[in-house]
Design a protein around this motif. Structure first.
Motif, PDB file in Angstrom:
ATOM      1  N   SER A 149       7.836  10.077  15.775  1.00 58.23           N
ATOM      2  CA  SER A 149       7.737   8.572  15.668  1.00 58.23           C
ATOM      3  C   SER A 149       7.941   9.420  17.649  1.00 58.23           C
ATOM      4  CB  SER A 149       8.379   7.505  15.527  1.00 58.23           C
ATOM      5  OG  SER A 149       9.994   8.018  15.461  1.00 58.23           O
ATOM      6  N   ASN A 184       4.013   8.351   6.282  1.00 52.53           N
ATOM      7  CA  ASN A 184       4.166   7.082   6.918  1.00 52.53           C
ATOM      8  C   ASN A 184       3.195   6.961   7.896  1.00 52.53           C
ATOM      9  OD1 ASN A 184       4.948   9.423   7.998  1.00 52.53           O
ATOM     10  ND2 ASN A 184       6.576   8.499   9.890  1.00 52.53           N
ATOM     11  N   GLU A 203       1.590   4.255   9.417  1.00 57.11           N
ATOM     12  CA  GLU A 203       1.130   3.528  10.524  1.00 57.11           C
ATOM     13  C   GLU A 203       2.538   4.318  11.652  1.00 57.11           C
ATOM     14  OE1 GLU A 203       3.265   3.954   7.788  1.00 57.11           O
ATOM     15  OE2 GLU A 203       5.192   3.317   8.229  1.00 57.11           O
ATOM     16  N   THR A 204       2.828   5.098  11.695  1.00 53.22           N
ATOM     17  CA  THR A 204       4.025   5.642  12.619  1.00 53.22           C
ATOM     18  C   THR A 204       2.477   6.605  13.697  1.00 53.22           C
ATOM     19  OG1 THR A 204       5.775   6.312  11.154  1.00 53.22           O
ATOM     20  CG2 THR A 204       5.508   7.661  13.234  1.00 53.22           C
ATOM     21  N   ASP A 205       2.313   6.263  14.988  1.00 46.47           N
ATOM     22  CA  ASP A 205       1.714   6.340  15.872  1.00 46.47           C
ATOM     23  C   ASP A 205       2.374   7.904  16.459  1.00 46.47           C
ATOM     24  OD1 ASP A 205      -0.127   8.067  18.107  1.00 46.47           O
ATOM     25  OD2 ASP A 205       0.741   5.156  19.348  1.00 46.47           O
TER      26      ASP A 205
END
Length: 294
Positions: free
Chosen positions: A152, A200, A202-204
């Protein structure tokens, strides 16, 4: 697929792990007729690679090392490779996957254009304690599967890194890692499919990397070692064959996957009519959406 050459096995048995590590870049487990693509080839491609692809001619991400283009070379992104399906027998991606913010797309593209391949990255543990500002992933292997964690930000655990850098880092980076490089890197061969999971998704990981100049000093080889490596590279390369490769026959449009037609200093898609420039004999195959973002 053999992970190590006989020479690598020989030096590993003698305890010369550092020599075996150097020789890995001469090992490509394919026959002489196989067509080999290298993604993220940068300034020091594998000698066996027949076709090279890199995202940039110049970039801080490889410490401004000049791009090597001594064989058919293309500019483009690994997440949208400008090559036709299964156009290569083998693809090499050495120290480039960890730079991607979209590992699923990256690996999907490798699998689309090649039948098998080799991936090399820093192991997740090394990335966690020695974070690189341009690395967006932590990657390791469990049970024959790549396990990928999207970062992240460039540093996952600042407190741990501070404790590590206070005293231990010089010992680890100066002595232990150079002596035992296999333990601190992932070397992953695949055939047919690439087993992986992103823990993960969903992590940008598209954050802006901090700009503070070159992050580390690139080690240079001794004169004798460089001479020996250059001789071995010349022996294992396919220079004559590479000169006969028509790169246009392998390419496709990165916008619609259409076939391309050469016109002077550009390639034009027969389907969507988009044109790609050719600079110094290097096709620049950035897709339309990336050009619009620049």
């Amino acid at each position: 697929m053999r992970n190590e050459s006989l020479a690598m096995q020989f030096f590993l048995k003698l305890g010369f792990e550092k020599v075996a590590w150097s020789l890995r870049r001469l090992h490509c487990p394919v026959d002489k007729n196989a067509l080999v693509l290298e993604v993220g080839s940068g300034g020091n491609p594998f000698s066996r690679s027949n076709v090279l692809l890199d995202a940039y001619e110049e970039t801080r991400e490889r410490h401004w090392a000049p791009l090597t283009s001594d064989r058919p070379t293309v500019l483009g992104f690994a997440e949208r490779l400008p090559f036709q399906d299964k156009s290569f027998d083998f693809v090499i991606a050495c120290h480039v996957l960890e730079h991607s913010s979209d590992p699923a797309k990256f690996l999907s593209e490798l699998k689309r254009v090649a039948k098998a391949g080799y991936i090399e990255v820093p192991d997740a543990f090394m990335e966690r304690i020695n974070p690189y500002r341009d690395h967006r992933l932590e990657i390791t292997v469990r049970n024959g599967e790549l396990v990928i964690r999207k970062k992240s930000g460039w540093m996952a655990e600042p407190e741990t890194v501070e404790l590590y850098e206070d005293r231990v880092k010089p010992l680890l980076t100066g002595k232990l890692i150079p002596k035992h490089p296999f333990a601190f890197h992932v070397r992953f061969y695949w055939e047919g499919t690439i087993p992986f999971k992103v823990v993960n998704p969903e992590t940008d990981a598209t954050w802006q990397a901090p700009v503070v100049g070159s992050q580390c000093k690139i080690p240079t080889n001794g004169r004798l070692r460089s001479l020996l490596q250059n001789v071995l590279k010349r022996v294992t390369s396919q220079k004559a064959r590479n000169q006969t490769i028509n790169i246009n026959e392998l390419l496709q449009c990165t916008n619609c996957a259409g076939r391309l037609e050469a016109h002077m200093d550009k390639l034009i898609c027969k389907t969507c009519d988009f044109s790609f420039p050719v600079r110094n004999r290097i096709p620049v195959m950035y897709p339309l959406q990336d050009i619009q973002c620049q």
